[in-house]
Motif scaffolding. Structure first.
Motif, PDB file in Angstrom:
ATOM      1  N   MET A 130       0.818  -1.204   0.000  1.00 39.68           N
ATOM      2  CA  MET A 130       0.000   0.000   0.000  1.00 39.68           C
ATOM      3  C   MET A 130       0.855   1.260   0.000  1.00 39.68           C
ATOM      4  SD  MET A 130      -3.420  -0.789   1.398  1.00 39.68           S
ATOM      5  CE  MET A 130      -3.981  -2.044   2.505  1.00 39.68           C
ATOM      6  N   ALA A 131       0.360   2.257  -0.725  1.00 39.08           N
ATOM      7  CA  ALA A 131       1.055   3.534  -0.785  1.00 39.08           C
ATOM      8  C   ALA A 131       0.790   4.323   0.494  1.00 39.08           C
ATOM      9  CB  ALA A 131       0.571   4.317  -1.995  1.00 39.08           C
ATOM     10  N   GLY A 132       1.710   5.198   0.842  1.00 41.18           N
ATOM     11  CA  GLY A 132       1.560   5.986   2.066  1.00 41.18           C
ATOM     12  C   GLY A 132       1.394   7.461   1.796  1.00 41.18           C
ATOM     13  N   ASN A 133       1.235   7.838   0.522  1.00 37.43           N
ATOM     14  CA  ASN A 133       1.140   9.272   0.238  1.00 37.43           C
ATOM     15  C   ASN A 133      -0.221   9.840   0.599  1.00 37.43           C
ATOM     16  OD1 ASN A 133       0.292   7.656  -1.973  1.00 37.43           O
ATOM     17  ND2 ASN A 133       0.252   9.445  -3.291  1.00 37.43           N
ATOM     18  N   TRP A 134      -1.233   9.001   0.748  1.00 44.31           N
ATOM     19  CA  TRP A 134      -2.552   9.403   1.206  1.00 44.31           C
ATOM     20  C   TRP A 134      -3.126   8.281   2.026  1.00 44.31           C
ATOM     21  CZ3 TRP A 134      -4.468  14.054   1.208  1.00 44.31           C
ATOM     22  CH2 TRP A 134      -4.132  14.953   0.190  1.00 44.31           C
ATOM     23  N   ASP A 135      -4.230   8.622   2.706  1.00 44.62           N
ATOM     24  CA  ASP A 135      -4.999   7.604   3.393  1.00 44.62           C
ATOM     25  C   ASP A 135      -5.479   6.584   2.349  1.00 44.62           C
ATOM     26  OD1 ASP A 135      -6.227   6.411   5.482  1.00 44.62           O
ATOM     27  OD2 ASP A 135      -7.509   8.093   6.011  1.00 44.62           O
ATOM     28  N   MET A 136      -5.757   5.356   2.755  1.00 47.08           N
ATOM     29  CA  MET A 136      -6.378   4.343   1.899  1.00 47.08           C
ATOM     30  C   MET A 136      -5.563   4.080   0.632  1.00 47.08           C
ATOM     31  SD  MET A 136      -9.323   3.570   3.445  1.00 47.08           S
ATOM     32  CE  MET A 136     -10.632   3.065   2.359  1.00 47.08           C
ATOM     33  N   ASP A 137      -4.365   3.561   0.805  1.00 51.24           N
ATOM     34  CA  ASP A 137      -3.544   3.166  -0.342  1.00 51.24           C
ATOM     35  C   ASP A 137      -3.364   4.322  -1.325  1.00 51.24           C
ATOM     36  OD1 ASP A 137      -1.984   1.644  -1.946  1.00 51.24           O
ATOM     37  OD2 ASP A 137      -3.491   0.139  -2.413  1.00 51.24           O
ATOM     38  N   GLY A 138      -2.936   5.458  -0.812  1.00 50.29           N
ATOM     39  CA  GLY A 138      -2.726   6.600  -1.684  1.00 50.29           C
ATOM     40  C   GLY A 138      -4.021   7.098  -2.301  1.00 50.29           C
ATOM     41  N   ALA A 139      -5.167   6.809  -1.664  1.00 51.43           N
ATOM     42  CA  ALA A 139      -6.505   7.192  -2.141  1.00 51.43           C
ATOM     43  C   ALA A 139      -6.840   6.524  -3.475  1.00 51.43           C
ATOM     44  CB  ALA A 139      -6.680   8.703  -2.248  1.00 51.43           C
ATOM     45  N   LYS A 140      -6.044   5.529  -3.870  1.00 51.12           N
ATOM     46  CA  LYS A 140      -6.267   4.890  -5.173  1.00 51.12           C
ATOM     47  C   LYS A 140      -6.749   3.457  -5.035  1.00 51.12           C
ATOM     48  CE  LYS A 140      -4.280   6.503  -8.814  1.00 51.12           C
ATOM     49  NZ  LYS A 140      -3.434   6.924  -9.931  1.00 51.12           N
ATOM     50  N   TYR A 141      -7.438   3.140  -3.951  1.00 54.05           N
ATOM     51  CA  TYR A 141      -7.837   1.751  -3.737  1.00 54.05           C
ATOM     52  C   TYR A 141      -8.860   1.278  -4.767  1.00 54.05           C
ATOM     53  CZ  TYR A 141     -11.734   4.003  -1.291  1.00 54.05           C
ATOM     54  OH  TYR A 141     -12.808   4.783  -0.975  1.00 54.05           O
ATOM     55  N   PHE A 142      -9.664   2.192  -5.303  1.00 54.08           N
ATOM     56  CA  PHE A 142     -10.638   1.777  -6.316  1.00 54.08           C
ATOM     57  C   PHE A 142      -9.922   1.138  -7.511  1.00 54.08           C
ATOM     58  CE2 PHE A 142     -13.692   5.212  -4.740  1.00 54.08           C
ATOM     59  CZ  PHE A 142     -14.414   4.296  -4.012  1.00 54.08           C
ATOM     60  N   GLU A 143      -8.754   1.712  -7.832  1.00 51.96           N
ATOM     61  CA  GLU A 143      -7.987   1.197  -8.952  1.00 51.96           C
ATOM     62  C   GLU A 143      -7.167  -0.024  -8.568  1.00 51.96           C
ATOM     63  OE1 GLU A 143      -4.946   3.351 -11.028  1.00 51.96           O
ATOM     64  OE2 GLU A 143      -6.421   4.665 -11.952  1.00 51.96           O
ATOM     65  N   ARG A 144      -6.654  -0.021  -7.315  1.00 55.42           N
ATOM     66  CA  ARG A 144      -5.608  -0.985  -6.985  1.00 55.42           C
ATOM     67  C   ARG A 144      -6.099  -2.265  -6.330  1.00 55.42           C
ATOM     68  NH1 ARG A 144      -1.430   3.623  -4.689  1.00 55.42           N
ATOM     69  NH2 ARG A 144      -0.660   4.262  -6.724  1.00 55.42           N
ATOM     70  N   TRP A 145      -7.242  -2.215  -5.645  1.00 55.17           N
ATOM     71  CA  TRP A 145      -7.658  -3.400  -4.892  1.00 55.17           C
ATOM     72  C   TRP A 145      -8.558  -4.303  -5.728  1.00 55.17           C
ATOM     73  CZ3 TRP A 145      -9.278  -1.005   0.500  1.00 55.17           C
ATOM     74  CH2 TRP A 145      -8.167  -0.367   1.059  1.00 55.17           C
ATOM     75  N   TRP A 146      -8.837  -5.475  -5.189  1.00 53.44           N
ATOM     76  CA  TRP A 146      -9.741  -6.422  -5.866  1.00 53.44           C
ATOM     77  C   TRP A 146     -10.359  -7.341  -4.828  1.00 53.44           C
ATOM     78  CZ3 TRP A 146      -4.389  -6.492  -6.386  1.00 53.44           C
ATOM     79  CH2 TRP A 146      -3.734  -7.554  -5.757  1.00 53.44           C
ATOM     80  N   PHE A 147     -11.352  -8.103  -5.246  1.00 53.44           N
ATOM     81  CA  PHE A 147     -11.924  -9.120  -4.360  1.00 53.44           C
ATOM     82  C   PHE A 147     -11.208 -10.434  -4.595  1.00 53.44           C
ATOM     83  CE2 PHE A 147     -15.938  -6.527  -4.245  1.00 53.44           C
ATOM     84  CZ  PHE A 147     -15.860  -6.249  -2.902  1.00 53.44           C
ATOM     85  N   VAL A 148     -10.758 -11.052  -3.511  1.00 50.01           N
ATOM     86  CA  VAL A 148     -10.046 -12.326  -3.683  1.00 50.01           C
ATOM     87  C   VAL A 148     -11.060 -13.459  -3.914  1.00 50.01           C
ATOM     88  CG1 VAL A 148      -8.002 -11.725  -2.378  1.00 50.01           C
ATOM     89  CG2 VAL A 148      -9.986 -12.640  -1.185  1.00 50.01           C
TER      90      VAL A 148
END
Lengths: 529, 311
Positions: free
Chosen positions: A511-529
């Motif tokens: 996870m990125a630390g430049n913003w809250d929630m993975d650099g605020a890019k979790y919509f792009e970066r996360w997925w459902f396992v």
């Protein structure tokens, strides 16, 4: 899932690894640090690549009916995350390395002592309305924040003296002075690239190049978007749909996650974080970033114009106790300067300032006794009033009298911050040293909340900005951190971690630390396992 | 009647003046609240110009009043959206929740009240009193959290938040709003129940009730047929007050259940100093109060033949 298209000449960073992403609550996950600034991932959730499908529902602590889609107005987590869901920028912070890497740009290059910046744009990127992105769109998107604009990015772009296109896929910026970090500035979250028409963008149309197409936006309530079929990144934006709900109340937010109404929430109430982590199916995530809390003193106002007073107060504080009692351990101590351990040129060799009542007493006596008021409200940061009271206790032992003045939360930023001689404040932090110092420590800067002016510091700031040699730069920034620490007006007691939570159905990489929630890019970066 | 309506309109006007004045007194303005920590003098100047905050407050008030009279609520200062569009879905959500809660609360309160009057001073009467007075004594958020703890987290019967949207069916909406409606019910039942009980018992010592007793009528019939119609006026008034509360006093319940109602919009707008939205919301709340009180008066008159046919 490493990106292959990186072509990042000017700033390859050789940072240490273990400094930031440490994750709790998910036992199977492990991070092994490696050399050369790359993270090696093991464990299921870090599997290379995500799985497509599902609707990610996020419960976010921000969001107000006054929010708008206009990029010039983004200021809270709700709008910033929405922004990263539907729009892209010239560059983005790479989650694994913290480096600035091209996003809508394909590559960039600084010449002429970092005074001329050439951005080569990625070709064939499609907006949600079907238009193909070109140099005109980029220029119009920048112009939205320049000239007569209320955009917070305006002051960042004051340094741009001209902007022109060279063909359809190249934009050249001329700066008034060299700035080796201009790629960071040009990728500021406000400057979303939007389609232009006759040289102008429609700021509130919600159209971008992002991974999701806006379907519904009800300010202060809800945001809904569906996947953009022609998204230019093939290894991102895994969800079919994304939904963000504004849940201001911390207990309601945690309830929503615990009862499965949402898949992820931000801003965990630190008091009850350990209880949430015990809940089955919930993963608590923690990332150290640049967010820090400060007690800025007005150095243009007595008694804080005397550095003995400032030093006395800096020695009169038990920082570790603040981290333990106000942050409940979710943070690290600060060293009276705003540069985070995760920053490139963090002065790790600078001795940590410790609680030292004798030194504090010495400086206080040199100043002829210290008796001051500290204005605080929880609007400054959660627990600010408690922190101020603890500070009062610590200082009493050194013969320093601090009177804590509890201020109302409402109107704190307009009436107390930068008005009262000594108060409390938080900073989200900035991705680069230059940016942070220019924003809040340069003499005369509009957010210089300590009204501090140091000639040597200001001189070094300009030198460091134009310097492209990394070692020289490091030396410059080390000296600047030392100056701020020893002479500056801000007591910086601690850096606060970003603490958020997901259900165990959510998968992610480092996870990125430049913003809250993975650099605020979790919509792009996360997925459902 | 016409006089009552005119008085109602005058009240609305005075309220709008008070609100405008009150919001003006709050420290800071919209531009400062929007920019927050990020405010710079230059940014503030430009934003104030863009928002039209450079015109004096009384001119802005008159503009707003002019629009309001012609049915145009104007635009939100903060996001330039028409206020009617902003308020519409929120208002219908709030009315939905309030209506749902009323549907549960009023029948329960009346039944409990009538039964309590019938079996006054019995174990049942005491039990109902203790239960309703206890539930009204707890703050709403506490009741709400208790309900969430048991029904959402422990039992998992209901969702922990009432996230409703237009895509949900009516039954889904009812299901998702049951917990907030139940919290509101627990809060308002006591008042209505106690008033029903008290006003009926008040009448039970009247000579005509005694006459009914002597005629040998059953106690339940005495109460429903003889006492209740005469006790209706105060009960209707209390119901009106509680209905108004269900609409205007639900902010806390809305926050706890993340229910997108009007209260949340008002709180948001006050904290951002978005005066036209605050005005519009306040007008709606004030109108609800005035309308409900007016209806209560009218219904009391209708149910009381002595008032219906004045000599």
């Amino acid at each position: 899932m490493k990106k292959t298209q990186i072509n990042n000449k000017p700033l390859i960073l050789d940072r240490k690894v273990s400094r930031r992403n440490f994750l709790r609550g998910s036992a199977a996950l492990g991070i092994a640090g490696s050399t050369a600034g790359l993270l090696t991932m093991t464990g299921n959730a870090f599997a290379a690549g995500g799985k497509r499908g599902g609707r990610l529902r996020a419960g976010i602590a921000h969001g107000s009916t006054t929010d708008s889609l206009d990029p010039a107005t983004y200021e809270n987590n709700f709008t910033i995350q929405l922004n990263y869901g539907i729009q892209n920028h010239l560059g983005e912070v790479d989650a694994a390395t913290g480096a600035m890497v091209p996003e809508l740009a394909e590559s960039w290059e600084a010449t002429n002592g970092a005074q001329t910046w050439i951005f080569n744009l990625r070709q064939g990127v499609e907006f949600h309305n079907g238009k193909t992105m070109d140099a005109d769109d980029v220029i119009a998107s920048f112009q939205h924040h320049m000239g007569e604009s209320a955009s917070p990015a305006r002051s960042l772009l004051d340094q741009v003296s001209s902007m022109r296109k060279d063909g359809n896929n190249r934009v050249i910026f001329e700066l008034s002075g060299g700035n080796a970090d201009f790629n960071f500035v040009a990728s500021d979250y406000h400057i979303a690239i939007k389609p232009s028409k006759d040289g102008k963008i429609d700021p509130t149309d919600g159209i971008g190049t992002g991974g999701y197409v806006l379907k519904e936006f009800e300010p202060g309530v809800r945001f809904l978007a569906e996947r953009h079929a022609n998204f230019f990144k093939s290894d991102r934006a895994w969800f079919d749909e994304i939904e963000m709900i504004s849940i201001i109340d911390p207990a309601a937010r945690q309830n929503a996650l615990a009862t499965g109404e949402v898949d992820t929430i931000d801003r965990i109430d630190l008091k009850t974080a350990h209880l949430l982590a015990r809940q089955s199916g919930v993963n608590l995530e923690e990332v150290t970033g640049t967010k820090h809390y400060t007690f800025p003193m007005r150095t243009d106002t007595a008694p804080f114009d005397d550095n003995n007073v400032r030093l006395a107060l800096k020695y009169a504080l038990k920082r570790d106790e603040l981290v333990e009692k106000v942050l409940y351990g979710h943070g690290t101590v600060g060293n009276d300067h705003p540069i985070a351990p995760s920053n490139q040129y963090h002065a790790s060799t600078l001795p940590q300032r410790e609680y030292d009542p004798d030194k504090a007493r010495f400086y206080a006596e040199k100043a002829g006794g210290v008796k001051v008021q500290l204005s605080a409200a929880d609007a400054a940061f959660p627990g600010a009033v408690d922190a101020a009271v603890l500070y009062q206790e610590h200082a009493t032992a050194a013969g320093i009298e601090i009177e804590v003045v509890r201020e109302p939360n409402d109107g704190y930023w307009s009436n107390v911050w930068m008005n009262k001689p000594w108060g409390a404040c938080y900073w989200g932090g900035r991705p680069t040293e230059d940016w942070m110092f220019t924003t809040a420590y340069q003499g005369g800067a509009s957010w210089n909340d300590t009204f501090w002016k140091n000639d040597r510091f200001d001189e070094l700031l300009l030198l460091g900005r134009a310097e492209t040699n990394r070692d020289t730069r490091r030396a410059i920034y080390y000296e600047m951190q030392q100056i701020v620490s020893d002479d500056g007006g801000a007591v910086v007691p601690m850096f606060a971690n970003y603490v958020f939570a997901t259900t165990d159905k959510v998968g992610h990489s480092a996870m990125a630390g430049n913003w809250d929630m993975d650099g605020a890019k979790y919509f792009e970066r996360w997925w459902f396992v | 009647m016409a006089q009552r309506i005119a008085l109602g309109l005058l009240t609305l006007f005075v309220i709008s003046l008070l609100i405008a004045f009150g919001v003006e007194l709050l420290p800071g303005d919209l531009a400062q609240e929007i920019l927050g920590q990020g405010a710079t003098p230059e940014g503030l100047r430009v934003l104030r110009l863009q928002l039209g905050l450079d015109t004096p407050p009384h001119i802005r008030y008159l503009d707003w009043l002019g629009g309001m009279v012609t049915g145009d609520m104007g635009l939100s200062l903060a996001n330039k959206r028409p206020i009617a569009e902003l308020i519409g879905p929120r208002l219908s959500n709030t009315l939905f929740l309030g209506g749902f809660a009323a549907m549960i609360a009023i029948p329960i309160a009346l039944t409990l009240g009538i039964l309590a009057a019938l079996y006054r001073n019995s174990l049942y009467d005491r039990g109902v009193n203790i239960f309703t007075l206890t539930s009204i004594s707890f703050p709403e958020f506490f009741i709400a959290y208790i309900l969430i703890l048991f029904f959402a987290i422990k039992l998992g019967w209901f969702p922990g938040i009432s996230n409703i949207s237009s895509e949900l069916s009516f039954l889904d909406k009812l299901y998702r709003t049951l917990l907030p409606a139940a919290s509101l019910t627990l809060v308002v039942v006591a008042h209505m129940m106690r008033m029903t009980r008290a006003s009926i018992i008040n009448l039970l010592s009247s000579p005509y009730i005694e006459m009914a007793h002597l005629k040998g009528i059953k106690p339940l019939r005495i109460i429903t047929r003889h006492a209740l119609p005469n006790a209706l006026a105060p009960i209707i008034n209390v119901i009106a007050i509680n209905l108004a509360y269900l609409v205007v006093g639900v902010v806390i319940v809305e926050v706890v259940f993340v229910y997108p109602g009007l209260g949340q919009l008002l709180v948001d707008s006050v904290s951002k100093r978005d005066v036209p939205v605050v005005q519009a919301c306040s007008m709606i709340f004030a109108s609800v109060y005035i309308f409900l009180n007016l209806s209560a008066d009218v219904i009391s008159i209708v149910t009381n033949p002595r008032l219906l046919y004045p000599r």
